[in-house]
Design a protein around this motif. Structure first.
Motif, PDB file in Angstrom:
ATOM      1  N   ALA A   1       0.860  -1.025   0.016  1.00  0.00           N
ATOM      2  CA  ALA A   1      -0.033  -0.021   0.080  1.00  0.00           C
ATOM      3  C   ALA A   1       0.745   1.186  -0.029  1.00  0.00           C
ATOM      4  CB  ALA A   1      -1.021  -0.094   1.188  1.00  0.00           C
ATOM      5  N   LEU A   2       1.863   1.217   0.835  1.00  0.00           N
ATOM      6  CA  LEU A   2       2.771   2.376   0.885  1.00  0.00           C
ATOM      7  C   LEU A   2       3.758   2.594  -0.377  1.00  0.00           C
ATOM      8  CD1 LEU A   2       4.092   2.306   4.834  1.00  0.00           C
ATOM      9  CD2 LEU A   2       2.071   3.677   3.752  1.00  0.00           C
ATOM     10  N   GLY A   3       4.263   1.770  -0.959  1.00  0.00           N
ATOM     11  CA  GLY A   3       5.025   1.757  -2.202  1.00  0.00           C
ATOM     12  C   GLY A   3       4.224   2.642  -3.120  1.00  0.00           C
ATOM     13  N   PRO A   4       3.050   2.201  -3.531  1.00  0.00           N
ATOM     14  CA  PRO A   4       2.405   2.921  -4.857  1.00  0.00           C
ATOM     15  C   PRO A   4       1.741   4.381  -4.183  1.00  0.00           C
ATOM     16  CG  PRO A   4       1.683   0.561  -4.559  1.00  0.00           C
ATOM     17  CD  PRO A   4       2.393   0.894  -3.433  1.00  0.00           C
ATOM     18  N   ALA A   5       1.493   4.453  -2.986  1.00  0.00           N
ATOM     19  CA  ALA A   5       1.152   5.689  -2.493  1.00  0.00           C
ATOM     20  C   ALA A   5       2.307   6.699  -2.669  1.00  0.00           C
ATOM     21  CB  ALA A   5       0.555   5.737  -1.273  1.00  0.00           C
ATOM     22  N   GLY A   6       3.490   6.391  -2.223  1.00  0.00           N
ATOM     23  CA  GLY A   6       4.733   7.142  -2.385  1.00  0.00           C
ATOM     24  C   GLY A   6       4.959   7.434  -4.051  1.00  0.00           C
ATOM     25  N   ALA A   7       4.715   6.546  -4.595  1.00  0.00           N
ATOM     26  CA  ALA A   7       5.030   6.798  -6.333  1.00  0.00           C
ATOM     27  C   ALA A   7       4.199   8.161  -6.708  1.00  0.00           C
ATOM     28  CB  ALA A   7       4.788   5.364  -6.922  1.00  0.00           C
ATOM     29  N   VAL A   8       2.864   7.815  -6.307  1.00  0.00           N
ATOM     30  CA  VAL A   8       1.828   8.847  -6.774  1.00  0.00           C
ATOM     31  C   VAL A   8       2.138  10.393  -6.262  1.00  0.00           C
ATOM     32  CG1 VAL A   8      -0.470   9.553  -6.497  1.00  0.00           C
ATOM     33  CG2 VAL A   8       0.011   7.357  -7.013  1.00  0.00           C
ATOM     34  N   PHE A   9       2.707  10.363  -5.223  1.00  0.00           N
ATOM     35  CA  PHE A   9       2.796  11.711  -4.387  1.00  0.00           C
ATOM     36  C   PHE A   9       4.349  12.075  -5.214  1.00  0.00           C
ATOM     37  CE2 PHE A   9      -0.083  10.180  -0.842  1.00  0.00           C
ATOM     38  CZ  PHE A   9      -0.889  11.203  -1.302  1.00  0.00           C
ATOM     39  N   GLN A  10       5.196  11.504  -5.294  1.00  0.00           N
ATOM     40  CA  GLN A  10       6.566  11.819  -5.894  1.00  0.00           C
ATOM     41  C   GLN A  10       6.290  12.068  -7.518  1.00  0.00           C
ATOM     42  OE1 GLN A  10       9.819   9.453  -5.214  1.00  0.00           O
ATOM     43  NE2 GLN A  10       9.191   8.846  -3.078  1.00  0.00           N
ATOM     44  N   SER A  11       5.162  11.613  -8.144  1.00  0.00           N
ATOM     45  CA  SER A  11       4.856  11.688  -9.424  1.00  0.00           C
ATOM     46  C   SER A  11       4.286  13.212  -9.590  1.00  0.00           C
ATOM     47  CB  SER A  11       3.991  10.841 -10.119  1.00  0.00           C
ATOM     48  OG  SER A  11       3.791  11.244 -11.431  1.00  0.00           O
ATOM     49  N   ILE A  12       3.317  13.288  -8.488  1.00  0.00           N
ATOM     50  CA  ILE A  12       2.488  14.604  -8.587  1.00  0.00           C
ATOM     51  C   ILE A  12       3.262  15.914  -8.054  1.00  0.00           C
ATOM     52  CG2 ILE A  12       0.713  15.832  -7.265  1.00  0.00           C
ATOM     53  CD1 ILE A  12      -0.933  13.270  -7.455  1.00  0.00           C
ATOM     54  N   THR A  13       4.032  15.753  -7.317  1.00  0.00           N
ATOM     55  CA  THR A  13       5.004  16.809  -6.658  1.00  0.00           C
ATOM     56  C   THR A  13       6.448  16.951  -7.863  1.00  0.00           C
ATOM     57  OG1 THR A  13       6.042  15.240  -5.187  1.00  0.00           O
ATOM     58  CG2 THR A  13       4.170  16.565  -4.405  1.00  0.00           C
ATOM     59  N   ARG A  14       6.663  15.836  -8.460  1.00  0.00           N
ATOM     60  CA  ARG A  14       7.842  15.896  -9.265  1.00  0.00           C
ATOM     61  C   ARG A  14       8.992  15.878  -8.377  1.00  0.00           C
ATOM     62  NH1 ARG A  14       4.179  18.628 -12.627  1.00  0.00           N
ATOM     63  NH2 ARG A  14       3.679  17.414 -14.561  1.00  0.00           N
ATOM     64  N   ASN A  15       9.124  15.500  -7.215  1.00  0.00           N
ATOM     65  CA  ASN A  15      10.058  15.702  -6.338  1.00  0.00           C
ATOM     66  C   ASN A  15      10.419  14.305  -5.460  1.00  0.00           C
ATOM     67  OD1 ASN A  15      11.650  16.288  -3.810  1.00  0.00           O
ATOM     68  ND2 ASN A  15      11.019  18.525  -4.162  1.00  0.00           N
ATOM     69  N   PRO A  16      11.484  13.889  -5.415  1.00  0.00           N
ATOM     70  CA  PRO A  16      11.628  12.664  -4.838  1.00  0.00           C
ATOM     71  C   PRO A  16      11.338  12.474  -3.144  1.00  0.00           C
ATOM     72  CG  PRO A  16      13.779  13.434  -5.306  1.00  0.00           C
ATOM     73  CD  PRO A  16      12.920  14.356  -5.858  1.00  0.00           C
ATOM     74  N   LEU A  17      11.177  13.783  -2.661  1.00  0.00           N
ATOM     75  CA  LEU A  17      11.078  13.851  -1.483  1.00  0.00           C
ATOM     76  C   LEU A  17       9.535  14.085  -1.126  1.00  0.00           C
ATOM     77  CD1 LEU A  17      13.676  16.279  -0.088  1.00  0.00           C
ATOM     78  CD2 LEU A  17      13.738  13.622   0.134  1.00  0.00           C
ATOM     79  N   GLY A  18       8.870  14.077  -2.063  1.00  0.00           N
ATOM     80  CA  GLY A  18       7.211  14.273  -2.027  1.00  0.00           C
ATOM     81  C   GLY A  18       6.505  12.965  -1.351  1.00  0.00           C
ATOM     82  N   SER A  19       6.815  12.458  -0.409  1.00  0.00           N
ATOM     83  CA  SER A  19       6.279  11.068   0.104  1.00  0.00           C
ATOM     84  C   SER A  19       5.215  11.447   1.126  1.00  0.00           C
ATOM     85  CB  SER A  19       7.042  10.217   0.501  1.00  0.00           C
ATOM     86  OG  SER A  19       7.562  10.465   1.894  1.00  0.00           O
ATOM     87  N   PRO A  20       4.265  10.723   1.579  1.00  0.00           N
ATOM     88  CA  PRO A  20       3.281  10.811   2.404  1.00  0.00           C
ATOM     89  C   PRO A  20       3.698  11.134   3.884  1.00  0.00           C
ATOM     90  CG  PRO A  20       2.444   9.065   1.098  1.00  0.00           C
ATOM     91  CD  PRO A  20       3.917   9.333   0.825  1.00  0.00           C
ATOM     92  N   ASP A  21       5.106  10.597   4.245  1.00  0.00           N
ATOM     93  CA  ASP A  21       5.687  10.855   5.338  1.00  0.00           C
ATOM     94  C   ASP A  21       5.883  12.478   5.449  1.00  0.00           C
ATOM     95  OD1 ASP A  21       7.047   8.428   4.014  1.00  0.00           O
ATOM     96  OD2 ASP A  21       6.602   7.826   6.029  1.00  0.00           O
ATOM     97  N   ILE A  22       6.513  13.055   4.597  1.00  0.00           N
ATOM     98  CA  ILE A  22       6.775  14.352   4.405  1.00  0.00           C
ATOM     99  C   ILE A  22       5.885  15.474   4.367  1.00  0.00           C
ATOM    100  CG2 ILE A  22       8.176  16.139   3.459  1.00  0.00           C
ATOM    101  CD1 ILE A  22      10.222  13.839   2.992  1.00  0.00           C
TER     102      ILE A  22
END
Length: 339
Positions: free
Chosen positions: A79-100
């Protein structure tokens, strides 16, 4: 491109090989998890127990104690892997994860509030985590909108600020809680699989089974949107609606994972980058991110169980150790690239 009648399926050989290897590694780590512990079980006996054979003691250890923990770990990572991929894609930033961005903190805040203020049970805690994650996501998303368009930089900045406020609120709640409630909440906040059971795995499995396939269907559109909203609209893709749908699905996955195991740090952040470096393919890479997340979570839980003979590390502590080192390397590489 493979044509099957009226259906065309695009695949990349390296991506398929990487996903197959990740799947084999997950099976190997899973078998090791089921076989090792205070009561060691040979792998053939584990297989027999999973198929309903073997003696009663082995079936009890495998089916009732170790298998639920393994399944929850797999589902949380997937669940967390694809969620992180979505947010990093939307923000175009490798730090754009749900944690941050703060969505994990929102889910944690909802769960802690239910634990401390209402003394809720596991079901109520799950509901509180889901509500907290979705509510935080809605607030952050709305604050990051500018002229009906999502600002990626503003999303990260707002998310960092919201994370700080929610973390402070969680700490205040812990100071007002009874000793028993505070201990329960603190154990949950570290991200732990020690209390995983089939009762935890079933709702998590249902949530992942419903949300993840829908998100995978959006994967091709998210890949095209990485070229920019103008190019996506020229190809007939409603960028804002697809982005909003992807965010809702990703937040739902984060909320279900957090409700089951607490905030498991850095899996969403690291899985996407590791998967992209393994596959060497452009795009979001949701499938590879899901498998990488599942492998990282199960491997971290296995390491946490056996790293110290006298005590077990919660999976959140193990992933934080791995993810913290990875984050440091990522920032170092970005700093060198900026020069």
């Amino acid at each position: 491109m493979l044509g099957l009648g009226s259906v065309a399926v695009r695949f990349r050989p390296r991506g398929l090989v990487v996903c197959a290897v990740l799947l084999l590694l997950i099976v190997a780590v899973g078998l090791c998890t089921l076989a090792t512990g205070d009561y060691a079980i040979p792998v053939p006996d584990v297989a027999r127990a999973l198929l309903g054979g073997g003696d009663a003691a082995t079936r009890f250890v495998v089916d009732s104690l170790r298998a639920p923990r393994l399944v929850v770990a797999l589902l949380v990572g997937a669940a967390l892997g694809p969620a992180g991929a979505v947010f990093q894609s939307i923000t175009r930033n490798p730090l754009g994860s749900p944690d941050i961005i703060g969505f994990g903190a929102g889910a944690s805040c909802g769960a802690v509030a239910v634990l401390v203020l209402f003394h809720g049970g596991p079901g109520a805690v799950s509901a509180g985590a889901t509500a907290g994650g979705l509510g935080t996501a809605a607030a952050v998303y709305l604050m990051a909108l500018r002229r009906r368009a999502l600002s990626s930089l503003l999303l990260i900045l707002v998310g960092i600020g919201v994370t700080g406020m929610l973390t402070a609120f969680n700490e205040w709640l812990l100071t007002r809680a009874s000793l028993n409630d505070a201990e329960t909440a603190q154990r949950w906040l570290t991200g732990s699989l020690s209390s995983a059971s089939w009762g935890t795995a079933v709702p998590l499995g249902i949530g992942v089974a419903v949300l993840l396939p829908v998100l995978l269907l959006l994967g091709r559109r998210l890949d095209l949107m990485e070229m920019g909203d103008d190019c996506a609209r020229a190809l007939g893709i409603p960028a804002e609606r697809v982005r909003l749908a992807a965010v809702v699905l990703a937040v739902g996955l984060v909320a279900f994972a957090t409700a089951a195991a607490g905030p498991v740090a850095f899996v969403a952040l690291a899985s996407t980058q590791v998967a992209r470096r393994l596959t060497r393919t452009p795009g979001v890479g949701l499938t590879a991110a899901a498998l990488t997340g599942a492998l990282l979570t199960t491997l971290s839980d296995l390491a946490g169980q056996h790293a110290f003979p006298s005590a077990q590390l919660p999976v959140g502590v193990a992933t934080a150790c791995l993810g913290g080192g990875y984050l440091g390397l990522l920032l170092l590489r970005q700093g060198r690239a900026a020069r």
